[in-house]
Design a protein around this motif. Sequence first.
Motif, PDB file in Angstrom:
ATOM      1  N   ALA A   1       6.400  -3.526   8.546  1.00 17.04           N
ATOM      2  CA  ALA A   1       6.828  -3.758  10.036  1.00 17.04           C
ATOM      3  C   ALA A   1       6.200  -2.813  11.120  1.00 17.04           C
ATOM      4  N   ASP A   2       5.853  -1.786  10.597  1.00 13.63           N
ATOM      5  CA  ASP A   2       5.204  -0.696  11.244  1.00 13.63           C
ATOM      6  C   ASP A   2       3.750  -0.777  11.279  1.00 13.63           C
ATOM      7  N   ASP A   3       3.172  -1.558  10.608  1.00 14.04           N
ATOM      8  CA  ASP A   3       1.789  -1.741  10.379  1.00 14.04           C
ATOM      9  C   ASP A   3       1.181  -0.564   9.630  1.00 14.04           C
ATOM     10  N   GLY A   4       2.111   0.148   8.743  1.00  7.94           N
ATOM     11  CA  GLY A   4       1.944   1.323   8.129  1.00  7.94           C
ATOM     12  C   GLY A   4       1.360   0.906   6.694  1.00  7.94           C
ATOM     13  N   ARG A   5       1.233   2.234   6.012  1.00  8.38           N
ATOM     14  CA  ARG A   5       0.662   2.137   4.675  1.00  8.38           C
ATOM     15  C   ARG A   5       1.532   2.342   3.615  1.00  8.38           C
ATOM     16  N   LEU A   6       1.328   1.810   2.359  1.00  7.98           N
ATOM     17  CA  LEU A   6       2.531   1.891   1.344  1.00  7.98           C
ATOM     18  C   LEU A   6       1.997   2.403   0.224  1.00  7.98           C
TER      19      LEU A   6
END
Length: 282
Positions: free
Chosen positions: A32-37
């Motif tokens: 949702a935050d255009d982040g990395r996982l």
Amino acid sequence: MTTVGRLAPTPSGLLHLGNVCAFAAAWLSARADDGRLLLRIEDIDVTRARRDVEQALRDDLVWLGLTVDGEVPHQSSRDYGPALAQLAPRLYRCQCTRAQREQALPDGAGCQGRCLERDYQEGAVRFRLDTGAMTFVDRRWGAQMTDPRAFGDPILVRRDGLVSYNLAVVADDITDGVTDVVRGSDLLEYTAVQIQLWEALGAPPPRWLHAPLILGADGKKLSKSHGSAHVGAMREAGATPADVWRVVLPWLGIDGASSLDEALPQWDPTAGPRGPVALAQE
């Protein structure tokens, strides 16, 4: 700042629906935050870690669509000596038995009153907590106040010389640049202990999100004994990923979605039950 979340399974037990719920919240939060996982294998306890279980966990994540980014580190390959050296001013050896420790906990001193000033050369290595209640904010549960002394000083190195989860998980999150920690709500109050470790290691604590704790039909936290709630068992019984997500996603306040991609537009970390959530009787 880029959001960095993580999945951190322990390869001593198969993936069950409680893990899936927390992992889904971590995936949705990061995406949702255009982040990395990231995926990290928490195999610091080499006496319990199993490679076949690790492979099964990774297969289940792929099957469910829990995609991750980058390389996959293993705790067993990491050096925690620098972190221990940095924490040295607040470490001490403890030789308390479990009964002695539990007896000391009500006054908030834990093992400090028995072991701190005795300068033992052997025993478990504990981290001395600061006193007093602490406040922090959870994205699902809101403002929290907890006195970490209720848990006693955490063990960072066991009597057998193995580094404990308490140290490894914080040191690894700092090393991996994790900004968001998502896990089950059974660890909500313990967050205060880990915040002190983050700060003692010179790093700002992450954002916290505690997903609902999922219980078996017997009212107990899901574990190895709840075989039918394992993803592998559900696959063997003919379930599809969509079947799993239609069960799990409502626990996160998302209805009508049968995949993570469908769920993403509905993601709200404050929505859905806080838990615990009990599985229906079979």
